[in-house]
Scaffold this motif. Structure first.
Motif, PDB file in Angstrom:
ATOM      1  N   ALA A 188      -7.318   5.893  11.578  1.00 11.13           N
ATOM      2  CA  ALA A 188      -8.255   6.164  10.487  1.00 11.13           C
ATOM      3  C   ALA A 188      -8.358   4.894   9.647  1.00 11.13           C
ATOM      4  N   GLU A 189      -9.531   4.656   9.095  1.00 16.45           N
ATOM      5  CA  GLU A 189      -9.718   3.485   8.253  1.00 16.45           C
ATOM      6  C   GLU A 189     -10.199   3.927   6.880  1.00 16.45           C
ATOM      7  N   TYR A 190      -9.632   3.297   5.860  1.00 19.35           N
ATOM      8  CA  TYR A 190      -9.996   3.592   4.483  1.00 19.35           C
ATOM      9  C   TYR A 190     -10.410   2.310   3.786  1.00 19.35           C
ATOM     10  N   SER A 191     -11.035   2.451   2.636  1.00 19.08           N
ATOM     11  CA  SER A 191     -11.546   1.299   1.905  1.00 19.08           C
ATOM     12  C   SER A 191     -10.444   0.423   1.307  1.00 19.08           C
ATOM     13  N   ASP A 192      -9.208   0.881   1.337  1.00 26.22           N
ATOM     14  CA  ASP A 192      -8.075   0.115   0.827  1.00 26.22           C
ATOM     15  C   ASP A 192      -6.869   0.408   1.711  1.00 26.22           C
ATOM     16  N   ALA A 193      -5.851  -0.421   1.615  1.00 26.26           N
ATOM     17  CA  ALA A 193      -4.652  -0.221   2.424  1.00 26.26           C
ATOM     18  C   ALA A 193      -3.874   0.994   1.919  1.00 26.26           C
ATOM     19  N   VAL A 194      -3.620   1.945   2.811  1.00 25.58           N
ATOM     20  CA  VAL A 194      -2.872   3.153   2.467  1.00 25.58           C
ATOM     21  C   VAL A 194      -1.986   3.544   3.642  1.00 25.58           C
TER      22      VAL A 194
END
Length: 131
Positions: free
Chosen positions: A66-72
Motif C-alpha cells: 500500500a502507498e500513502y502520501s507520507d511514510a507510515v
C-alpha cells in the motif's frame, strides 16, 4: 478551604493552557495513494485441507504494498469470507506490520473455513482480500 480553592483554580488554569487546539490543527493528513492487491496465489487456487498436514503451510499469500502520501508503518490484515460475501463476518488469516506476504497454515485456513460455514468434504468457494 482557601487552599482547596487555590488548588482548584491552579488546576483549571493548567488544564486550560495545556488543552489547546493547535496540536490537533497541525496534524498531518495522510491519504491513500495505492491500495494493496493480492498477487499470489493465483485466482482459483484449490486447497485440500487434511488434518495430517495441519502444521504445514497451505500457501504463501503475497500482495502489493500500500502507498500513502507520507511514510507510515502499515498493518496489513489478510481476510477470508465466503464467495461474494461482504466481509462483515470475515475471518482473519494473518496480520503483518509492513510485510507484504504471509504464510497461512492448513490449520488456520481450515479453522477459518469452518467458522464461515464450510462442511468437511464439501467443496466451497471463498474470497480473500488484504486490508
Amino acid at each position: 478551604m482557601k487552599n482547596i480553592n487555590k488548588i482548584l483554580i491552579a488546576f483549571i488554569a493548567v488544564l486550560a493552557v495545556s488543552c489547546t487546539a493547535d496540536d490537533v490543527a497541525d496534524r498531518p493528513v495522510i491519504s491513500s495513494v495505492e491500495t494493496p492487491e493480492l498477487i499470489a496465489p493465483a485466482s482459483g487456487a484449490e486447497y485440500n485441507l487434511l488434518e495430517i498436514d495441519a502444521d504445514k503451510d497451505a500457501d504463501r499469500f503475497v500482495w502489493t504494498a500500500a502507498e500513502y502520501s507520507d511514510a507510515v508503518a502499515i498493518n496489513y490484515t489478510l481476510l477470508i469470507d465466503v464467495k461474494d460475501g461482504d466481509f462483515t463476518n470475515a475471518q482473519t488469516l494473518a496480520t503483518t506490520l509492513s510485510t507484504i506476504e504471509a504464510p497461512v497454515t492448513v490449520k488456520a485456513l481450515n479453522a477459518a473455513a469452518l467458522a464461515l460455514g464450510a462442511e468437511p468434504g464439501v467443496p466451497l468457494l471463498f474470497d480473500i482480500k488484504v486490508k
